[in-house]
Structure formats: structure tokens, C-alpha cells
Design a protein around this motif. Sequence first.
Motif, PDB file in Angstrom:
ATOM      1  N   GLU A 100       0.707  -1.121  -0.183  1.00  0.00           N
ATOM      2  CA  GLU A 100       0.058   0.040  -0.076  1.00  0.00           C
ATOM      3  C   GLU A 100       0.945   1.170   0.009  1.00  0.00           C
ATOM      4  O   GLU A 100       0.450   2.303  -0.660  1.00  0.00           O
ATOM      5  CB  GLU A 100      -0.901   0.115   1.157  1.00  0.00           C
ATOM      6  CG  GLU A 100      -2.039  -1.060   1.217  1.00  0.00           C
ATOM      7  CD  GLU A 100      -2.900  -1.137   2.416  1.00  0.00           C
ATOM      8  OE1 GLU A 100      -2.873  -0.078   3.108  1.00  0.00           O
ATOM      9  OE2 GLU A 100      -3.599  -2.009   2.906  1.00  0.00           O
ATOM     10  N   ILE A 101       1.879   1.255   0.839  1.00  0.00           N
ATOM     11  CA  ILE A 101       2.690   2.431   0.983  1.00  0.00           C
ATOM     12  C   ILE A 101       3.563   2.544  -0.335  1.00  0.00           C
ATOM     13  O   ILE A 101       3.778   3.825  -0.977  1.00  0.00           O
ATOM     14  CB  ILE A 101       3.823   2.084   2.117  1.00  0.00           C
ATOM     15  CG1 ILE A 101       3.238   2.280   3.252  1.00  0.00           C
ATOM     16  CG2 ILE A 101       4.933   3.338   1.887  1.00  0.00           C
ATOM     17  CD1 ILE A 101       4.009   2.012   4.613  1.00  0.00           C
ATOM     18  N   ALA A 102       4.037   1.328  -0.827  1.00  0.00           N
ATOM     19  CA  ALA A 102       4.763   1.497  -2.391  1.00  0.00           C
ATOM     20  C   ALA A 102       3.799   2.110  -3.228  1.00  0.00           C
ATOM     21  O   ALA A 102       4.310   2.975  -4.251  1.00  0.00           O
ATOM     22  CB  ALA A 102       5.333   0.187  -2.605  1.00  0.00           C
ATOM     23  N   GLU A 103       2.555   1.641  -3.312  1.00  0.00           N
ATOM     24  CA  GLU A 103       1.538   2.236  -4.455  1.00  0.00           C
ATOM     25  C   GLU A 103       1.347   3.645  -4.263  1.00  0.00           C
ATOM     26  O   GLU A 103       1.131   4.383  -5.177  1.00  0.00           O
ATOM     27  CB  GLU A 103       0.252   1.416  -4.354  1.00  0.00           C
ATOM     28  CG  GLU A 103       0.290  -0.059  -5.146  1.00  0.00           C
ATOM     29  CD  GLU A 103      -1.148  -0.555  -4.905  1.00  0.00           C
ATOM     30  OE1 GLU A 103      -2.075   0.084  -4.806  1.00  0.00           O
ATOM     31  OE2 GLU A 103      -1.100  -1.834  -5.323  1.00  0.00           O
ATOM     32  N   ALA A 104       1.120   4.198  -2.878  1.00  0.00           N
ATOM     33  CA  ALA A 104       0.961   5.492  -2.614  1.00  0.00           C
ATOM     34  C   ALA A 104       1.892   6.159  -2.967  1.00  0.00           C
ATOM     35  O   ALA A 104       1.764   7.560  -3.607  1.00  0.00           O
ATOM     36  CB  ALA A 104       0.430   5.753  -1.129  1.00  0.00           C
ATOM     37  N   SER A 105       3.165   5.987  -2.659  1.00  0.00           N
ATOM     38  CA  SER A 105       4.286   6.797  -3.007  1.00  0.00           C
ATOM     39  C   SER A 105       4.539   6.806  -4.478  1.00  0.00           C
ATOM     40  O   SER A 105       4.984   7.707  -4.969  1.00  0.00           O
ATOM     41  CB  SER A 105       5.504   6.212  -2.407  1.00  0.00           C
ATOM     42  OG  SER A 105       5.954   4.904  -2.879  1.00  0.00           O
ATOM     43  N   SER A 106       4.466   5.809  -5.189  1.00  0.00           N
ATOM     44  CA  SER A 106       4.551   5.635  -6.703  1.00  0.00           C
ATOM     45  C   SER A 106       3.233   6.774  -7.468  1.00  0.00           C
ATOM     46  O   SER A 106       3.709   7.352  -8.421  1.00  0.00           O
ATOM     47  CB  SER A 106       4.420   4.372  -7.348  1.00  0.00           C
ATOM     48  OG  SER A 106       3.023   4.016  -7.467  1.00  0.00           O
ATOM     49  N   ARG A 107       2.123   7.054  -6.850  1.00  0.00           N
ATOM     50  CA  ARG A 107       1.083   7.936  -7.412  1.00  0.00           C
ATOM     51  C   ARG A 107       1.546   9.176  -7.191  1.00  0.00           C
ATOM     52  O   ARG A 107       1.344  10.122  -8.028  1.00  0.00           O
ATOM     53  CB  ARG A 107      -0.107   7.317  -6.638  1.00  0.00           C
ATOM     54  CG  ARG A 107      -0.955   6.417  -7.344  1.00  0.00           C
ATOM     55  CD  ARG A 107      -2.455   6.293  -6.734  1.00  0.00           C
ATOM     56  NE  ARG A 107      -2.292   4.926  -5.794  1.00  0.00           N
ATOM     57  CZ  ARG A 107      -2.702   5.064  -4.628  1.00  0.00           C
ATOM     58  NH1 ARG A 107      -3.288   6.108  -4.091  1.00  0.00           N
ATOM     59  NH2 ARG A 107      -2.837   4.003  -3.998  1.00  0.00           N
ATOM     60  N   LEU A 108       2.194   9.467  -5.736  1.00  0.00           N
ATOM     61  CA  LEU A 108       2.771  10.800  -5.618  1.00  0.00           C
ATOM     62  C   LEU A 108       3.895  11.381  -6.410  1.00  0.00           C
ATOM     63  O   LEU A 108       3.973  12.341  -6.779  1.00  0.00           O
ATOM     64  CB  LEU A 108       3.092  10.958  -4.197  1.00  0.00           C
ATOM     65  CG  LEU A 108       1.930  10.716  -3.027  1.00  0.00           C
ATOM     66  CD1 LEU A 108       2.608  10.566  -1.784  1.00  0.00           C
ATOM     67  CD2 LEU A 108       0.850  11.648  -3.263  1.00  0.00           C
ATOM     68  N   THR A 109       4.697  10.330  -7.033  1.00  0.00           N
ATOM     69  CA  THR A 109       5.707  10.906  -7.832  1.00  0.00           C
ATOM     70  C   THR A 109       5.446  10.817  -9.359  1.00  0.00           C
ATOM     71  O   THR A 109       6.340  11.295  -9.944  1.00  0.00           O
ATOM     72  CB  THR A 109       6.928   9.801  -7.355  1.00  0.00           C
ATOM     73  OG1 THR A 109       6.625   8.411  -7.747  1.00  0.00           O
ATOM     74  CG2 THR A 109       7.344  10.077  -5.981  1.00  0.00           C
ATOM     75  N   ARG A 110       4.363  10.190  -9.759  1.00  0.00           N
ATOM     76  CA  ARG A 110       4.006  10.249 -11.340  1.00  0.00           C
ATOM     77  C   ARG A 110       3.806  11.539 -11.615  1.00  0.00           C
ATOM     78  O   ARG A 110       2.813  12.320 -10.982  1.00  0.00           O
ATOM     79  CB  ARG A 110       3.021   9.144 -11.452  1.00  0.00           C
ATOM     80  CG  ARG A 110       3.485   7.826 -11.660  1.00  0.00           C
ATOM     81  CD  ARG A 110       2.324   6.904 -12.223  1.00  0.00           C
ATOM     82  NE  ARG A 110       2.149   5.809 -11.414  1.00  0.00           N
ATOM     83  CZ  ARG A 110       1.046   5.357 -11.008  1.00  0.00           C
ATOM     84  NH1 ARG A 110      -0.204   5.687 -11.751  1.00  0.00           N
ATOM     85  NH2 ARG A 110       0.899   4.221 -10.501  1.00  0.00           N
ATOM     86  N   ARG A 111       4.369  12.060 -12.774  1.00  0.00           N
ATOM     87  CA  ARG A 111       3.945  13.274 -13.261  1.00  0.00           C
ATOM     88  C   ARG A 111       2.580  13.282 -14.183  1.00  0.00           C
ATOM     89  O   ARG A 111       2.465  12.345 -14.912  1.00  0.00           O
ATOM     90  CB  ARG A 111       5.108  13.653 -14.030  1.00  0.00           C
ATOM     91  CG  ARG A 111       6.331  14.268 -13.270  1.00  0.00           C
ATOM     92  CD  ARG A 111       7.269  14.878 -14.140  1.00  0.00           C
ATOM     93  NE  ARG A 111       8.409  15.309 -13.373  1.00  0.00           N
ATOM     94  CZ  ARG A 111       9.288  16.212 -14.010  1.00  0.00           C
ATOM     95  NH1 ARG A 111       9.389  16.278 -15.088  1.00  0.00           N
ATOM     96  NH2 ARG A 111      10.112  16.592 -13.215  1.00  0.00           N
ATOM     97  N   SER A 112       1.682  14.250 -14.227  1.00  0.00           N
ATOM     98  CA  SER A 112       0.620  13.838 -14.923  1.00  0.00           C
ATOM     99  C   SER A 112       1.157  14.470 -16.352  1.00  0.00           C
ATOM    100  O   SER A 112       1.893  15.645 -16.194  1.00  0.00           O
ATOM    101  CB  SER A 112      -0.678  14.865 -14.361  1.00  0.00           C
ATOM    102  OG  SER A 112      -0.274  16.214 -14.132  1.00  0.00           O
TER     103      SER A 112
END
Length: 78
Positions: free
Chosen positions: A65-77
Motif C-alpha cells: 500500500e505504501i509503495a503504491e501510494a508513493s508511486s502515485r505521488l511521484t508520477r507526473r501528470s
Amino acid sequence: MKKIKSEMADELRSEYKRSDFGEIVRGKYANRIKEESNVVLLEPDIAQAFPNDEAVNKALRYLLEIAEASSRLTRRSS
């Protein structure tokens, strides 16, 4: 029942021939079992931190869950 002499105990019976059994291969199924198995061996220090399989699964799910959340935060739109 007849008693077998101790010196004969390791011998095959006369009606059995070694050639009847085919080739013996050590570890013949080891790779297949390894591939089909989901057993994971933990290092002793890690195993001490987790009392059972539920605790390990809970920790790993939380980590995912933490890995998914952090990868969503670092993706650029785009």
C-alpha cells in the motif's frame, strides 16, 4: 515369521533385481517442487519479528500500500 540375519538385512531379496527399478536420480523432482512451492524461508532475525504467517502477510500488504501510494505521488501528470 522368520528372523532375518543382520548381515542379510541390507540385501535385496533374491526375487528383486536392481535392474527392475530403473535409473536412480537424486533430486529428480526437486526443481519441480521448488517451482510449485510458495514456501519462503526467513532469516532468523526477521522470523523473530513476526510471530506467524498472518503478521508477515499484514506487514507485506501494508508495504505494498505504501509503495503504491508513493508511486502515485511521484508520477507526473501529462
